[in-house]
Write an enzyme that holds these catalytic residues in place. Structure first.
Site, short mmCIF file in Angstrom:
data_model
loop_
_atom_site.label_atom_id
_atom_site.label_comp_id
_atom_site.label_asym_id
_atom_site.label_seq_id
_atom_site.Cartn_x
_atom_site.Cartn_y
_atom_site.Cartn_z
N GLU A 235 10.05 15.43 15.84
CA GLU A 235 10.47 15.12 14.43
C GLU A 235 9.82 16.27 13.50
O GLU A 235 8.42 16.17 13.50
CB GLU A 235 10.15 13.64 14.03
CG GLU A 235 10.71 13.64 12.30
CD GLU A 235 10.31 12.16 11.96
OE1 GLU A 235 9.23 11.84 12.04
OE2 GLU A 235 11.36 11.32 11.66
N CYS B 156 14.22 9.97 7.47
CA CYS B 156 13.93 9.59 8.87
C CYS B 156 15.11 9.68 9.67
O CYS B 156 15.03 9.96 10.86
CB CYS B 156 13.21 8.31 9.08
SG CYS B 156 14.15 7.11 7.76
N GLU C 124 9.37 0.86 10.94
CA GLU C 124 10.40 1.73 10.70
C GLU C 124 9.80 3.11 11.04
O GLU C 124 9.04 3.45 10.07
CB GLU C 124 11.18 1.57 9.47
CG GLU C 124 11.45 0.25 9.03
CD GLU C 124 13.02 -0.07 9.68
OE1 GLU C 124 13.53 0.58 10.54
OE2 GLU C 124 13.39 -1.26 9.51
N LYS D 33 0.86 -1.27 0.10
CA LYS D 33 0.17 -0.10 -0.06
C LYS D 33 0.94 1.01 0.27
O LYS D 33 1.68 1.62 1.03
CB LYS D 33 -0.89 0.16 1.36
CG LYS D 33 -1.89 1.20 0.99
CD LYS D 33 -2.72 1.75 2.29
CE LYS D 33 -1.73 2.60 3.11
NZ LYS D 33 -1.53 4.01 2.06
P1 NAD Z 1 2.45 8.14 7.93
O1 NAD Z 1 2.55 7.53 9.13
O2 NAD Z 1 1.24 9.37 7.79
O3 NAD Z 1 1.87 7.34 6.56
C1 NAD Z 1 2.98 6.31 6.22
C2 NAD Z 1 2.00 5.20 5.35
O4 NAD Z 1 1.02 4.56 6.33
C3 NAD Z 1 1.14 5.69 4.50
O5 NAD Z 1 1.09 4.86 3.28
C4 NAD Z 1 -0.29 5.96 5.10
O6 NAD Z 1 -1.23 5.83 4.20
C5 NAD Z 1 0.00 4.76 5.86
N1 NAD Z 1 -1.00 4.70 7.41
C6 NAD Z 1 -1.05 5.78 8.11
N2 NAD Z 1 -1.83 5.70 9.18
C7 NAD Z 1 -2.00 4.24 9.18
C8 NAD Z 1 -2.74 3.20 9.99
N3 NAD Z 1 -3.12 3.71 11.34
N4 NAD Z 1 -3.04 1.97 9.55
C9 NAD Z 1 -2.37 1.71 8.26
N5 NAD Z 1 -1.67 2.62 7.55
C10 NAD Z 1 -1.67 3.73 7.98
O7 NAD Z 1 3.82 8.77 7.66
P2 NAD Z 1 4.26 9.94 6.36
O8 NAD Z 1 3.89 11.35 6.76
O9 NAD Z 1 3.77 9.29 5.15
O10 NAD Z 1 5.55 9.60 6.41
C11 NAD Z 1 6.69 10.42 7.33
C12 NAD Z 1 7.11 9.69 8.28
O11 NAD Z 1 7.84 8.38 7.97
C13 NAD Z 1 8.29 10.41 9.26
O12 NAD Z 1 7.83 10.14 10.67
C14 NAD Z 1 9.27 9.35 8.90
O13 NAD Z 1 10.49 9.71 10.02
C15 NAD Z 1 8.87 8.12 8.85
N6 NAD Z 1 9.78 7.37 8.01
C16 NAD Z 1 10.60 6.25 8.83
C17 NAD Z 1 11.65 5.79 8.08
C18 NAD Z 1 12.42 4.55 8.75
O14 NAD Z 1 13.14 3.84 8.18
N7 NAD Z 1 12.15 4.66 9.98
C19 NAD Z 1 11.76 5.78 6.83
C20 NAD Z 1 11.08 7.05 6.04
C21 NAD Z 1 9.99 7.74 6.93
#
Ligand code: NAD
Length: 487
Positions: A394, A295, A259, A185
């Site tokens: 963050e 991240c 992650e 997804k």
């Molecule tokens: P987000 O958590 O809002 O969304 C990430 C994904 O999860 C999207 O596809 C979203 O549609 C889905 N999603 C959101 N809530 C969900 C739920 N309750 N159940 C299932 N799916 C859900 O994050 P974002 O704003 O898209 O990305 C930024 C974040 O990602 C930052 O906090 C960043 O640090 C983190 N990130 C972490 C890593 C790592 O490897 N640790 C890498 C890249 C980004």
């Protein structure tokens, strides 16, 4: 040369079960160009019925007699290598689509959204070739015992928008090597590259149902995570969403890799070389990469009090020297934020930093020369206390907080005084001293005078940065489980 804007891309089908199928509703997702604020095309917004179909297709591909899970790993590796070639053949299209959607400068996309994902795939194809499926050992109480490595099953892979292809591949490659099937997804902000990936999957002849894609928002993500046909969840995204997903997986006793976010420390030691001509590129890559939307970045810069002003000057010069512009321009170093909401979030944090009394040495506003796109100037806050909101949360934008420390123990204390523990760096003229300090930092990954997640070594976080590891042989282990047969 500036890449031309990608053509308007309209997709009306979903890639499920190796085929292009009609979605169950006519709702669409419209990704927007972060640099121009113009729509880029549309794809179907998957609904629960589509997730059901995707999981059923993944299940069928996994369970079928002589299906993917039962293939010899070397045969799976052949498919993976073909897929890597098919991805590489579309390299420039991936660059254009990713950069347009999320604002990643094409120079960064060329490094990390092409080349890198196919390298991860080839790496795991190599591990598949060497995978021992059954090990027979002599039991303590007699008799041979077979210890089998079996794939965990159907994987739900949920990815964010910041590195959509690389972070998808962190999950897809080990899953394929292990014999799992996958439902991906993608984030609604970055769906067009997922369609290009689907085209590569089709062109490479990946067996039907091994890879399925359901574009959608968080509701569809939540539905997929809890789906009874899913055996494992691999998630990259925010800590907030990660907690919700972990709760669901806890209730279902479903294995999950998370992650999540970070607020890593870049620790500058008193013997560090601060000449930007020599270390500027490394500092940029580990503190501001991808417009600060990465991240693992060391966004808390810890500087010795004895050299604090020098460190402030170096980071001020670095941030002030960066070319801010449209993601498609190859000279751009800092592109726009991925969404209007993301820019609003970053600006709210900048306002918070000001109101908390931190001193802005460069940036703090929107670039005057750009009237379109969700741009924020690279910003440096000096005189930040580690208890300040800009030091604790963050921000996910090009904003650095510079914090003074007294001695090495103080630096370690500040580095570890964080809810997160994902990345980090130590900058020093003595790499041995840097490595010794790195041992004391509570974090999943850390670099000495450099930082780049290498496919051959585990990547992930501690504390609120997540659970489990991706990449390396350790990442493959997360897609395998054991079956023991006492003979
Ligand atoms: P987000 O958590 O809002 O969304 C990430 C994904 O999860 C999207 O596809 C979203 O549609 C889905 N999603 C959101 N809530 C969900 C739920 N309750 N159940 C299932 N799916 C859900 O994050 P974002 O704003 O898209 O990305 C930024 C974040 O990602 C930052 O906090 C960043 O640090 C983190 N990130 C972490 C890593 C790592 O490897 N640790 C890498 C890249 C980004």
């Amino acid at each position: 040369m500036t890449l031309s804007a990608p053509e308007t891309l309209i997709y009306s089908s979903l890639f499920i079960g190796g085929d292009w199928v009609k979605p169950s509703t006519d709702r669409v997702i419209t990704p927007i160009d972060a640099s121009t604020e113009q729509p880029l095309g549309s794809v179907p917004d998957a609904a629960e019925a589509d997730v059901d179909s995707a999981v059923a297709a993944a299940r069928a591909a996994f369970d079928a007699p002589n299906g993917w899970s039962g293939w010899e790993p070397v045969r799976r590796a052949e498919v993976m290598l073909r897929l890597a070639d098919a991805i590489d053949a579309r390299a420039e299209k991936f660059v254009a689509r990713v950069s347009a959607q999320n604002g990643m400068p094409v120079a960064v996309a060329r490094q990390l959204e092409i080349g890198y994902p196919s390298a991860v795939l080839r790496y795991y194809a190599g591990l598949a070739e060497d995978l021992t499926l059954t090990e027979t050992r002599e039991g303590l109480f007699g008799g041979p015992i077979d210890v089998r490595r079996v794939p965990v099953g159907v994987v739900a892979a949920i990815v964010p928008w910041n590195f959509p292809q690389a972070l998808s591949m962190f999950k897809i490659a080990p899953a394929m090597a292990a014999g799992c099937t996958v439902v991906i997804k993608p984030s609604p902000e970055t769906v067009l590259d997922a369609y290009l990936f689907a085209e590569a999957v089709e062109a490479a002849g990946v067996p039907a149902g091994v890879i399925n894609i359901v574009p959608g928002g968080r509701e569809v993500g939540a539905y997929l995570v809890a789906h009874r046909g899913v055996d494992k969840v691999a998630f990259t995204g925010s800590t907030e969403a990660g907690r919700t997903i972990a709760e669901t997986c806890g209730r279902l006793l479903r294995p999950v890799t998370l992650e999540l976010g970070g607020k890593s420390a870049a620790i500058v030691l008193d013997d560090a070389d601060l000449d930007l001509a020599r270390i500027g590129e490394g500092l940029f890559g580990s503190t501001l990469l991808n417009n600060g939307q990465t991240c693992f970045l060391g966004t808390r810069v810890l500087a010795p009090r004895s050299r604090y002003d020098e460190v402030v000057d170096a980071f001020t010069a670095l941030a002030g020297s960066l070319t801010v512009g449209a993601a498609a321009d190859p000279t751009t170093q800092i592109g726009p934020m991925a969404t209007a909401k993301q820019r609003e979030r970053v600006e709210t944090y900048i306002a918070r930093g000001r109101s908390e009394g931190a001193r802005i040495t460069v940036g703090g506003g929107r670039p005057a020369h750009l009237d379109r796109g969700w741009f924020v100037e690279p910003t440096v806050f000096a005189d930040v206390d580690n208890s300040a909101v800009v030091a604790r949360e963050e921000i996910f934008g090009p904003v650095l907080s510079l914090i003074a420390y007294d001695d090495l123990d103080d630096a370690v204390r500040i580095a570890n005084d964080s809810d997160f523990g994902l990345g980090g760096t130590v900058w020093t003229g003595d790499p041995e001293r840097g490595a010794a300090l790195a041992h004391r930092v509570h974090t999943g990954t850390i670099g000495v005078n450099r930082y780049i997640p290498d496919p051959a070594a585990p990547f992930g976080g501690v504390k609120a940065s997540g659970l489990g590891r991706e990449l390396g042989p350790e990442g493959l282990a997360g897609y395998l489980q054991f079956q023991t047969i006492y003979r």
